[in-house]
Design an enzyme around this catalytic site. Sequence first.
Site, short mmCIF file in Angstrom:
data_model
loop_
_atom_site.label_atom_id
_atom_site.label_comp_id
_atom_site.label_asym_id
_atom_site.label_seq_id
_atom_site.Cartn_x
_atom_site.Cartn_y
_atom_site.Cartn_z
N ASP A 30 0.87 -1.17 0.00
CA ASP A 30 0.00 0.00 0.00
C ASP A 30 0.91 1.23 0.00
O ASP A 30 1.98 1.21 0.63
CB ASP A 30 -0.90 0.00 1.24
CG ASP A 30 -2.09 0.95 1.11
OD1 ASP A 30 -3.22 0.47 1.09
OD2 ASP A 30 -1.88 2.19 1.01
N THR A 95 -14.23 -0.91 -6.59
CA THR A 95 -15.48 -0.40 -7.15
C THR A 95 -15.16 0.88 -7.91
O THR A 95 -14.93 1.93 -7.31
CB THR A 95 -16.51 -0.13 -6.05
OG1 THR A 95 -16.81 -1.35 -5.38
CG2 THR A 95 -17.80 0.44 -6.64
N ARG A 122 -21.22 -6.02 0.70
CA ARG A 122 -21.25 -6.15 2.15
C ARG A 122 -20.15 -5.29 2.79
O ARG A 122 -19.62 -4.39 2.14
CB ARG A 122 -21.23 -7.61 2.59
CG ARG A 122 -22.42 -8.40 2.02
CD ARG A 122 -22.39 -9.88 2.38
NE ARG A 122 -23.52 -10.57 1.75
CZ ARG A 122 -23.60 -11.87 1.56
NH1 ARG A 122 -22.63 -12.66 1.98
NH2 ARG A 122 -24.65 -12.40 0.96
N LYS A 170 -21.95 -4.49 -9.80
CA LYS A 170 -21.70 -3.77 -8.55
C LYS A 170 -22.25 -2.34 -8.62
O LYS A 170 -22.85 -1.85 -7.65
CB LYS A 170 -20.20 -3.74 -8.25
CG LYS A 170 -19.81 -2.96 -7.00
CD LYS A 170 -20.40 -3.58 -5.73
CE LYS A 170 -20.15 -2.72 -4.50
NZ LYS A 170 -18.73 -2.63 -4.12
N ASN A 174 -25.17 -0.80 -6.27
CA ASN A 174 -24.96 0.38 -5.44
C ASN A 174 -25.86 1.54 -5.84
O ASN A 174 -26.32 2.30 -4.98
CB ASN A 174 -23.49 0.80 -5.49
CG ASN A 174 -22.62 -0.10 -4.65
OD1 ASN A 174 -23.01 -1.22 -4.31
ND2 ASN A 174 -21.43 0.35 -4.32
N MET A 176 -28.87 1.29 -6.83
CA MET A 176 -30.17 1.06 -6.21
C MET A 176 -30.12 1.22 -4.70
O MET A 176 -30.96 1.91 -4.10
CB MET A 176 -30.68 -0.34 -6.57
CG MET A 176 -32.05 -0.62 -5.99
SD MET A 176 -32.75 -2.15 -6.61
CE MET A 176 -34.34 -2.09 -5.77
#
Length: 292
Positions: A30, A95, A122, A170, A174, A176
Site C-alpha cells: 500500500d 469499485t 457487504r 456492482k 450500489n 439502487m
Amino acid sequence: MNVAFLGLGTMGAPMARVLSRGGHAVTGYDVDDDARRRFVAEGGVVARSGAEAVRSAEVVVTMLPEGRHVRAALLGEDGVAQHLRPGALVLEMSTIDPRESDAIRSALAAAGIGMVDAPVGRTSEHAVRGELLVMAGGTPADLERVRPLLDLVGERTVDCGGPGTGIRMKIVNNFMSIALNAVSAEALTLAEASGLDLARTLEVLGSTPAGQGHFTTTYPGKVLAGDLSPAFQLRLAHKDLVIGVAFAAAVGLDTRVGPAALAWYQEAMERGRGGEDWTALLAEVRFRAGGA
C-alpha cells in the site's frame, strides 16, 4: 498460490489476511506507510514497492479507492504490469467506473495480461470473516483460476456473465441501494414529522414492498412475467404519491427523491398506463431508455 495484494485499507487488509489464513502466500503493498505497518503488526508480509510485491505473483489483487488509483498501480509510470511474470493474472476487486475498468482490461490485454473484475458487496466486518458477496466478471478459464481466492474472501460468488459484468453488476447494485437509502430517509422523516412512532412504522413498512423490496414481492409475478393486468393500478400509485409529496411539503419537509419518482409516474400516466399494474413503471423507464 503466490498472491500480491495491492491496497491494504479497510476492505483490502482483512481480505488479504483471509487469503493468507487460507494457505496462500500473500505479499501486500500500500502506498500508505500506516496501512503497511498495520498489516505487518497483524501478521502480514509487505513489500517495499508494488514491483517487489508482484515479482513472483501468480495473481495480483487490486482493492483500491478509485479508478485512477487502479490505473496508476497497474499501468502508471511505476505500475506493476511491467513487472509481472508471464501468465500472471490481475484480479481487480475495486469499485470503479465500468468504463475505466474496460480501459484497464484492454491495456492489460495489449500487454498479454488477463484480468477478472470482481468487486464485492457487504461490509468490512464480512471481509474479516470471509463472508463477502463477490460479483465476478471474466472468462471461464480466468474465473476458474481465481476461484480458490474468491471462495475464501466470499461467502458467495456470482458469475455475472463475462468480462466487465462484475463491475457493472456492482454499480447497478450500489445505484439502487444508495438511492433507496435516500428515499428510506425521507419516508422515516415523514413518519416522525407526522407524529408516528418509529418502531411501529418500521413494523408496518417491513411488512410491505416498501421494506421488503419490489424484486421479491411485486415484480416477479407482474412486469417481469409480462403481466401488466392490475393488482394495484398505476393511477392509484400516482394518486397516493401525489398525496405523500404534498403532505410532506405541508409538514415542512424538504423531500427530493419522492418528487423525482412522481415525475416518472406522471409520465407513465400521460402515456396511458394508468390502468396497468404499478410495476408498469419499469416498462415506462425501459421505453424512455429506448427499449420496447
